[in-house]
Design a protein around this motif. Structure first.
Motif, PDB file in Angstrom:
ATOM      1  N   UNK A 187       0.825  -1.203   0.000  1.00 22.49           N
ATOM      2  CA  UNK A 187       0.000   0.000   0.000  1.00 22.49           C
ATOM      3  C   UNK A 187       0.865   1.262   0.000  1.00 22.49           C
ATOM      4  N   UNK A 188       1.940   1.179   0.766  1.00 19.23           N
ATOM      5  CA  UNK A 188       2.850   2.308   0.845  1.00 19.23           C
ATOM      6  C   UNK A 188       3.418   2.605  -0.542  1.00 19.23           C
ATOM      7  N   UNK A 189       3.797   1.532  -1.217  1.00 17.03           N
ATOM      8  CA  UNK A 189       4.333   1.690  -2.572  1.00 17.03           C
ATOM      9  C   UNK A 189       3.306   2.319  -3.499  1.00 17.03           C
ATOM     10  N   UNK A 190       2.048   1.868  -3.336  1.00 18.30           N
ATOM     11  CA  UNK A 190       0.990   2.407  -4.181  1.00 18.30           C
ATOM     12  C   UNK A 190       0.785   3.895  -3.924  1.00 18.30           C
ATOM     13  N   UNK A 191       0.780   4.249  -2.659  1.00 17.42           N
ATOM     14  CA  UNK A 191       0.637   5.663  -2.301  1.00 17.42           C
ATOM     15  C   UNK A 191       1.722   6.495  -3.005  1.00 17.42           C
ATOM     16  N   UNK A 192       2.928   5.973  -2.896  1.00 21.17           N
ATOM     17  CA  UNK A 192       4.065   6.691  -3.490  1.00 21.17           C
ATOM     18  C   UNK A 192       3.908   6.776  -4.997  1.00 21.17           C
ATOM     19  N   UNK A 193       3.506   5.660  -5.589  1.00 18.87           N
ATOM     20  CA  UNK A 193       3.267   5.659  -7.037  1.00 18.87           C
ATOM     21  C   UNK A 193       2.273   6.748  -7.400  1.00 18.87           C
ATOM     22  N   UNK A 194       1.239   6.851  -6.600  1.00 21.32           N
ATOM     23  CA  UNK A 194       0.220   7.861  -6.851  1.00 21.32           C
ATOM     24  C   UNK A 194       0.786   9.263  -6.712  1.00 21.32           C
ATOM     25  N   UNK A 195       1.616   9.440  -5.695  1.00 18.33           N
ATOM     26  CA  UNK A 195       2.177  10.770  -5.456  1.00 18.33           C
ATOM     27  C   UNK A 195       3.023  11.235  -6.631  1.00 18.33           C
ATOM     28  N   UNK A 196       3.609  10.277  -7.310  1.00 17.96           N
ATOM     29  CA  UNK A 196       4.476  10.625  -8.421  1.00 17.96           C
ATOM     30  C   UNK A 196       3.713  10.937  -9.707  1.00 17.96           C
ATOM     31  N   UNK A 197       2.437  10.633  -9.782  1.00 16.78           N
ATOM     32  CA  UNK A 197       1.793  10.596 -11.082  1.00 16.78           C
ATOM     33  C   UNK A 197       0.604  11.488 -11.391  1.00 16.78           C
ATOM     34  N   UNK A 198       0.219  12.391 -10.514  1.00 16.91           N
ATOM     35  CA  UNK A 198      -0.907  13.218 -10.933  1.00 16.91           C
ATOM     36  C   UNK A 198      -0.501  14.137 -12.074  1.00 16.91           C
ATOM     37  N   UNK A 199      -1.413  14.308 -13.000  1.00 20.23           N
ATOM     38  CA  UNK A 199      -1.120  15.124 -14.181  1.00 20.23           C
ATOM     39  C   UNK A 199      -2.103  16.282 -14.234  1.00 20.23           C
ATOM     40  N   UNK A 200      -1.599  17.465 -14.276  1.00 22.29           N
ATOM     41  CA  UNK A 200      -2.510  18.599 -14.306  1.00 22.29           C
ATOM     42  C   UNK A 200      -3.077  18.780 -15.704  1.00 22.29           C
ATOM     43  N   UNK A 201      -4.341  19.101 -15.757  1.00 21.91           N
ATOM     44  CA  UNK A 201      -4.967  19.409 -17.043  1.00 21.91           C
ATOM     45  C   UNK A 201      -5.164  20.899 -17.114  1.00 21.91           C
ATOM     46  N   UNK A 202      -4.648  21.461 -18.149  1.00 16.43           N
ATOM     47  CA  UNK A 202      -4.842  22.900 -18.310  1.00 16.43           C
ATOM     48  C   UNK A 202      -6.224  23.126 -18.872  1.00 16.43           C
ATOM     49  N   UNK A 203      -6.881  24.139 -18.450  1.00 14.72           N
ATOM     50  CA  UNK A 203      -8.211  24.450 -18.982  1.00 14.72           C
ATOM     51  C   UNK A 203      -8.238  24.387 -20.504  1.00 14.72           C
ATOM     52  N   UNK A 204      -9.244  23.730 -21.001  1.00 16.76           N
ATOM     53  CA  UNK A 204      -9.403  23.655 -22.445  1.00 16.76           C
ATOM     54  C   UNK A 204      -8.581  22.564 -23.105  1.00 16.76           C
ATOM     55  N   UNK A 205      -7.651  21.965 -22.356  1.00 14.28           N
ATOM     56  CA  UNK A 205      -6.802  20.947 -22.997  1.00 14.28           C
ATOM     57  C   UNK A 205      -6.969  19.595 -22.302  1.00 14.28           C
ATOM     58  N   UNK A 206      -7.754  18.726 -22.890  1.00 12.61           N
ATOM     59  CA  UNK A 206      -7.721  17.374 -22.318  1.00 12.61           C
ATOM     60  C   UNK A 206      -8.134  16.290 -23.303  1.00 12.61           C
TER      61      UNK A 206
END
Ligand SMILES: Cc1ncc(C[n+]2csc(CCOP(=O)(O)OP(=O)(O)O)c2C)c(N)n1
Ligand SMILES: Cc1ncc(C[n+]2csc(CCOP(=O)(O)OP(=O)(O)O)c2C)c(N)n1
Ligand code: SF4
Ligand code: SF4
Ligand code: SF4
Ligand code: SF4
Lengths: 76, 260, 185, 361, 260, 361, 76, 185
Positions: H166-185
């Motif tokens: 679970x700890x590994x998964x949390x870390x994986x998640x922390x590394x991977x959020x991707x911001x979407x710029x308005x209008x671009x997705x």
């Protein structure tokens, strides 16, 4: 020869005159009195006291538990 | 021999148990409730367990049983005595707990509580007075009113088509794995009283040994409801109710008694 | 006219039906009536009483503390109801089974030997009609013919053959109330 | 004029039910109302009108038999007394929720618990505030005479079907057990199956014919939004009853400086007290609510300007007094008097209480 | 032969009865409720009595039966369906009236109503789905939960000492004079479905002939409550429930079927 | 500080009961409170403390098992939700009448009838006015947090035994289903049989020893005079509760010109509304009744001089508002707002309603 | 010789993928699809259409009543 | 600090337990928390959502109409909750199964490929921990160590061996959020 002699005492004020004891006595000892008690019931009494054998049949069927039974074993 | 010589303490052979209070019974003359009360109290006295016994009074003529039985008692809502008994027995398992119920109470409104307490095998004793009528409320039809019997709500006799069949609840609970001893008796004559007493003794013994639930039906008269004098009522009971509600053991030691 | 009556005695004495016949008689002559019994298990072997009101007007409370008339048929009822008779009112009682006679000075007191007369007439069941007769003699609030009509209404058809007997009992009662003078009984 | 009879209140309900053309009665014995079932059984209504009368195995069974018969558009009646009515509560809530018409009578006895079998008015709160769960109101008629015991059977069914709602006749041991003159209506014929179909085919579950969608009687809505809507519908009905169905009676109020408010048996007693008071020159009147829900709020409020005090007279520790207070909005002092637990106040006791409270002796 | 040639109106051999509505069943995948619903609706369709049938839905997973059965239906309070059915049948005796109830509904809270409707012999049909658990409320112990079975309120398995015995309500009602036909079946495989359907047909026929009450138990899975995939759940049922709840006729033509 | 746990309200009741040394729990499953029984069964309290936990065959059986265990001096708890609580009414009236101590929790859902399983406060009337028959009052605690769900178990038993009275914990699906931090008390030992004997031998039916008269638990008095006396005794108890046991909480009332009155889940929502209102500069406060009976009449009356208006915020069509009105005696305008039938108002909705009612937009 | 030829039609959007039909088919005709329907269920389909004898076993056990069955009696 | 969060998706996605772990983490650092699920039969095969509030102060309403953060895991929830994010708030979603991407301009929008990453890690059950990790990266309202402690509290002892995963998964998640710029997705 042993002759059993019994007697019952009826709490006449509590007796409701239902006659269940009368019907249960093997010796036809009991009858209902002509008089009534304070509640207006014709109460049970030993009409034939000599016949009582003290078997307690009357007492155990009496719904109101008003009969006390005594018995002596008289040796001849 | 003079009466005075016989009527002496040392010659005493039968006396009302002190576990019956001095209150005058509220029952009609000749009603079996009184005898049934006394039997239960005698058994408790003889077992010496009055300090450890809790009785449950129903709603019905015997609602006032607590005025007559000289033990701690709880008055239960109509039909719920087995649930009340369960609440007590489960929390004080070393007490003796019994319910005392009429047929309306136990077999009409209380059917579910009866069946489920029996099926769970609560370690209690149920004393069931079957007088085929609702005495307390003035003689209405009960689940145990037999076919053709007149009551205030079956004034032309119980009509099975309109009113349904009488219910043999005792035979029914005997089918359940939780009942250990089930019997039907009566209190209308000395022999019956003696048999009933033995059954009640057995029932409390079973409770003592924690073997399960014991259920004793006592077929009894409601002479007021039946509109018969007491002795006639008992005769009517023998002639009319016994064929439908035959006295005897129904289940012993957890086994149904085989009918031959 | 409003007459407020309590009838009180043992369960088996026909107290309730006496009241019912009286009430029905009132209806027969277009009056308002109410009949309010004591009820419940205390009736079982115990006392029974009923409050009957007959009036030309709409009746308010069917339950009262004080009465124009008390008809008293046993000792317990005497103890309970003697004091409830309004001053100037009527107390009618059957002395059979009464061991303390009424003592009030401000009311009219009559006795009727209902039990005795019924026994003489050979039918203890008409006891209540004798008492009712005595009451009606003293307070003719309903006409005799309406009592008979009331009787017919209040008992089932199959007992209508008994009406002449009841009529005789009523008349017997009407002939026999005895006034007690204060201090003399 | 209809047939005149001397009857107990309980008998009057039963006879009125037969004559109203009621289709079914389900009940379970309990003092002080067992005469209803007994009378019906003695009358063999299955022969007189075809009415079904069944002694149920319990109050729970009885009220749910009522629910069933009501669901199929039948006129169905049940009666009981306080402990039995407590057992009806789940059923009443279901009947209200499922919008079914029926008439229930409670011949109240003293509580709480097994209590006594003597008259009482201590089930007022249970009846008008909601003894069952959820937001519902129980239309309640309070008869104060044997005549009204009979009349309210018809009136009850009229309202029950008009609003598709359960109607309570809140009586007590006094009204149930007393006999009075009662004028009975002519026998109405029972509705035929065809008539029921005509009148109630929109909602009653009498068999889905090809010409309509199936009917469903339920009080369940797992979707709360729908359930809230349903509740709003119910509330609208209750508001309509408040606007249109208030019933009450006034005695001696024209010149009254004081008022007693009392219903049912208590109203009878209070009326006598008022006569006693008037005889003493005290100007007191009586408002007798006939409907307890809807409560006669406006008539009561309208009277307040002329009043110096109101005594709520109830055979209870004080329940209706809350509705009286809410109605008069603090414009006049409101007090309670009543015996309870099966005791009945006498006219004299009421008068004394009134005088002690308001006149000060 | 091409599929298109086979799939033609004239070759149709089985299709969902129109007495089932188009609403998607709210039941879990593989739950027997759906099959049981359909059987009842097929019988009613085949008898052509949809206009004259009133169904009673219980409280339980099948509370929404009225969403699926295309007939007039009444939803009853928990356990009271037999009383509701009595109210309907007594006032419209020429309608077909059936209750559809789960084990909690019929054999726990509704015990009294079940026993008394059966004992009166109301001329109705009772369809009793025994899945050994309370499905709707999330898998609690039912009166029919067998010994050792785990549920959310018997998480270590049903302990008869603490929780009482499972109840064979069907055997019990078979003892009553008011029941005319009592049988236990299941819907887990085609043969079982066919047998169940025959029983349901018989039950409605009995109602038509006004012979008394017919009571059909259908042992079924609650795969969600049992936490097993549907097919495994059915296997578990056969292996574990059938020994305690054996399928077959229990009472036929008013006579108990003799066990050899 | 006690042990900290994240728990559902339902679980908190269950765990608190074990730690309180409760002797028995009897109940029947119903959403949204089945977790109480489930939690208890999972915890095997028969091993932890010897507590008896039994799934009854019905609510009727459960409440009467409670009656039995209470009669023998045990601490006994039951929980249910609205339809089940309706089925408890006869039993509650008996328990009140026979003066037995016990704690009952109602995790209310939307009604009437089967209704929805979503949160509601529509059982207020049933609870505080008397859902059962007869003159009795049900001591009622309204938790508004999981912590209070736990705490009110102990408080409930304290009051139940002090007054020998049933105590209701009136919660709802929101409080029952939500998880919050809860500080759990130390395990109390269960009373030994000897302790019970010492404390309750005067009344509990635990076996008649030679040194005392038999004890009788009953609510029956065929003699109305005695029953009336008994009722007076009960009434005196209720008056004492009113005098001594009122509990409530105030938020932002010091300078408040307006007041919301809300209990339980609604109080939580109202609190947020008040924060939103304050942010807008509206001076509104909150009175949260913790005891519903006895209702905090005096504290409410005391606040009225400073107020321009009161909003009774309830998840119902308006029930508590009657008690609010009775308390403030027409000194300030009182209005109701609430969603119902399982719908929950949001803080914004409450604020809007408040503004529309009192500020006028 | 008569050969029976059957076919089923699964209302795939209503199928819940419970596999009860799969277990009940005497000819092993049915399997669950790899794809899911709108509700996320792997629905049933005729994996071996030729084997179907149109016995309707699958349809009568299907809890959701989503199977329709056709059958032709083909005379040789 | 008060953070009001809605987590919404299908029943089997671990929505409720993600919320529970988050709430427990708050408790571990002495904050107030509330966790309010949707409940009832609509959960059976349907959607599940939970409102989690973590705050330094006593929490008032556990039920909200507007949130600081919405964590959205299926299309239905997107439809329902996109509009409930407060202006300036955060919307975090897993694009798997989403066919209409968020459109709001006034909030921050991030996506996390939770399902995909979980599959890559070979265990679909840790999906929710990956999403949680992503959230905590974006809003570190609770310390990582307290999340681990919260995890320990919220799962039974016998599953503690899974904590490293679970700890590994949390870390994986922390590394991977991707911001979407308005209008671009
Ligand atoms: C809930 C409820 N329903 C009904 C009653 C009225 N009631 C009192 S006793 C009784 C029946 C008693 O009959 P039974 O159980 O046969 O006892 P018996 O009087 O014949 O001994 C009934 C219906 C009640 N008190 N409570
Ligand atoms: C009076 C009452 N008590 C309890 C409930 C809660 N409840 C709903 S369904 C149910 C049990 C359902 O189990 P069962 O009858 O076995 O049917 P299933 O769901 O398994 O098909 C219960 C206890 C209720 N709705 N009403
Ligand atoms: S003791 Fe026996 S013999 Fe004597 S009176 Fe009684 S029954 Fe008769
Ligand atoms: S009414 Fe019947 S049961 Fe009751 S005391 Fe009289 S005889 Fe006995
Ligand atoms: S039995 Fe029906 S629902 Fe289940 S997989 Fe087969 S077709 Fe689909
Ligand atoms: S009809 Fe028969 S052979 Fe064809 S798929 Fe269904 S079960 Fe298999």
């Amino acid at each position: 020869m042993a002759k059993v002699i019994g007697a019952i005492v009826v709490d006449t004020e509590r007796c409701k005159g239902c006659e269940v004891c009368v019907a249960s006595c093997p010796m036809q000892v009991i009858e209902l009195s002509k008089e009534v008690n304070g509640k207006g019931y014709h109460f049970a009494y030993m009409a034939q006291p000599d016949a009582c054998i003290g078997c307690a049949n009357c007492a155990i069927v009496c719904p109101d538990g008003v009969i006390t039974v005594y018995k002596v074993n008289k040796r001849a | 021999m003079k009466l005075q010589e016989i009527i002496k303490e040392e010659n005493l052979v039968y006396k009302r148990t002190p576990l019956m209070t001095d209150n005058v019974l509220s029952y009609c003359p000749g009603c079996g409730h009184g005898t049934a009360h006394r039997i239960v109290m005698e058994v408790i006295e003889e077992m010496g367990v009055q300090d450890d016994t809790i009785g449950i009074a129903p709603v019905g003529c015997s609602v006032l049983a607590y005025d007559f039985m000289n033990i701690d008692m709880v008055q239960a809502a109509h039909g719920r005595a087995p649930a009340v008994a369960t609440g007590i027995k489960r929390t004080w398992p070393d007490k003796f707990v019994f319910t005392y119920q009429g047929d309306g109470d136990l077999a009409a409104i209380g059917t579910a509580e009866t069946i489920h307490a029996c099926n769970r095998g609560e370690n209690i004793t149920i004393i069931f007075i079957n007088n085929g009528i609702y005495g307390m409320t003035g003689g209405q039809m009960a689940p145990t009113t037999i076919e053709g019997m007149k009551t205030s709500t079956s004034p032309y006799g119980r009509d099975l088509q309109l009113m349904g069949n009488p219910l043999k609840i005792t035979e029914l609970v005997a089918q359940l794995p939780g009942t250990y001893f089930v019997a039907r008796h009566s209190v209308h004559n000395p022999a019956a009283v003696r048999k009933t007493k033995r059954a009640v003794q057995k029932a409390f013994q079973i409770q003592k040994e924690r073997k399960g639930l014991a259920f004793i039906e006592i077929v009894s008269n409601c002479n007021s409801g039946w509109k018969l004098p007491p002795v006639k009522a008992n005769q009517w009971m023998v002639e009319n109710m016994f064929p439908f509600f035959p006295p005897g053991d129904i289940k012993v030691d957890g086994e149904l008694v085989k009918k031959e | 006219m409003t007459e407020e009556i309590i009838i009180a005695g043992f369960g088996g004495q026909g107290v309730l039906s006496m009241g019912k016949i009286l009430a029905y008689s009132g209806i027969m002559q277009n009056q308002e009536v109410s009949w309010m019994p004591s009820y419940g298990p205390e009736m079982r072997g115990g006392t029974a009483n009923v409050t009957v009101i007959v009036s030309d007007e709409r009746i308010s409370s069917p339950i009262l503390n004080f009465y124009d008339t008390a008809i008293i048929l046993n000792q317990q009822s005497m103890d309970k109801f003697e004091k409830t008779v309004k001053p100037g009112g009527l107390l009618l009682y059957d002395p059979n089974g009464i061991n303390r006679h009424p003592e009030r000075q401000d009311i009219k007191i009559y006795k009727i030997e209902g039990a005795k007369l019924a026994a003489e007439m050979g039918n203890t069941k008409i006891f209540n009609m004798i008492v009712l007769g005595a009451f009606l003699k003293l307070k003719p609030i309903v006409k005799f013919e309406n009592v008979i009509r009331g009787l017919k209404e209040s008992i089932p058809e199959r007992y209508h053959k008994l009406i002449p007997l009841n009529e005789a009992a009523l008349k017997k009662g009407m002939d026999n109330p005895v006034e007690l003078k204060p201090g003399k009984n | 004029m209809g047939e005149l009879k001397l009857m107990k209140g309980n008998e009057a309900i039963a006879e009125a039910a037969i004559r109203e053309g009621v289709d079914a009665y389900f009940g379970y014995p309990i003092t002080p109302q067992s005469e209803v079932l007994e009378y019906l059984m003695a009358e063999q209504p299955e022969k007189r009108t075809g009415m079904v009368v069944l002694q149920a195995e319990s109050e729970l069974a009885a009220i749910n038999m009522v629910y069933g018969a009501a669901a199929v558009g039948k006129k169905v009646l049940t009666t009981s007394s306080s402990p039995g009515i407590s057992l009806y509560q789940e059923g009443i809530s279901y009947i209200a929720g499922a919008e079914l018409p029926c008439v229930i009578a409670n011949v109240v006895r003293g509580g709480p618990g097994l209590g006594t079998i003597q008259p009482s008015q201590a089930d007022y709160f249970q009846t008008v505030k909601g003894g069952g769960h959820g937001d519902y109101k129980l239309f309640t008629l309070a008869p104060s005479s044997v005549q009204e015991m009979a009349d309210f059977v018809s009136l009850g069914f009229e309202i029950a079907f008009k609003y598709r709602t359960p109607v309570m006749i809140l009586s007590d041991g006094m009204i149930g057990q007393m006999m009075e003159k009662v004028e009975l209506k002519e026998q109405k014929p029972r509705w035929t199956d065809e008539e029921i179909k005509k009148m109630h085919d929109k909602w009653a579950t009498i068999g889905k014919t090809p010409d309509r969608e199936r009917n469903i009687i339920t009080s369940l809505n797992l979707d709360s939004a729908i359930q809230e809507k349903h509740n709003h519908k119910l509330q609208a009905k209750f508001r309509k009853m408040e606007a249109e169905e208030v019933r009450y009676e006034l005695f001696n109020t024209d010149d009254a400086e004081y008022l007693m408010v009392a219903y049912g048996s208590s109203a009878r007693i209070a009326q006598k007290s008022i006569a006693l008071a008037r005889a003493k020159g005290i100007k007191v009147g009586l408002l007798r609510p006939i409907t307890l829900f809807p409560f006669p709020e406006k008539p009561l409020a309208d009277l307040t300007p002329q009043l110096k005090g109101i005594l709520s007279v109830e055979l209870s520790a004080g329940q209706m007094i809350e509705d009286v207070k809410l109605a008069v909005q603090c414009k006049v002092r409101v007090e309670h008097y009543g015996r309870f637990g099966g005791m009945i106040h006498s006219p004299e006791e009421v008068l004394t209480a009134f005088e002690q409270t308001f006149i000060g002796k």
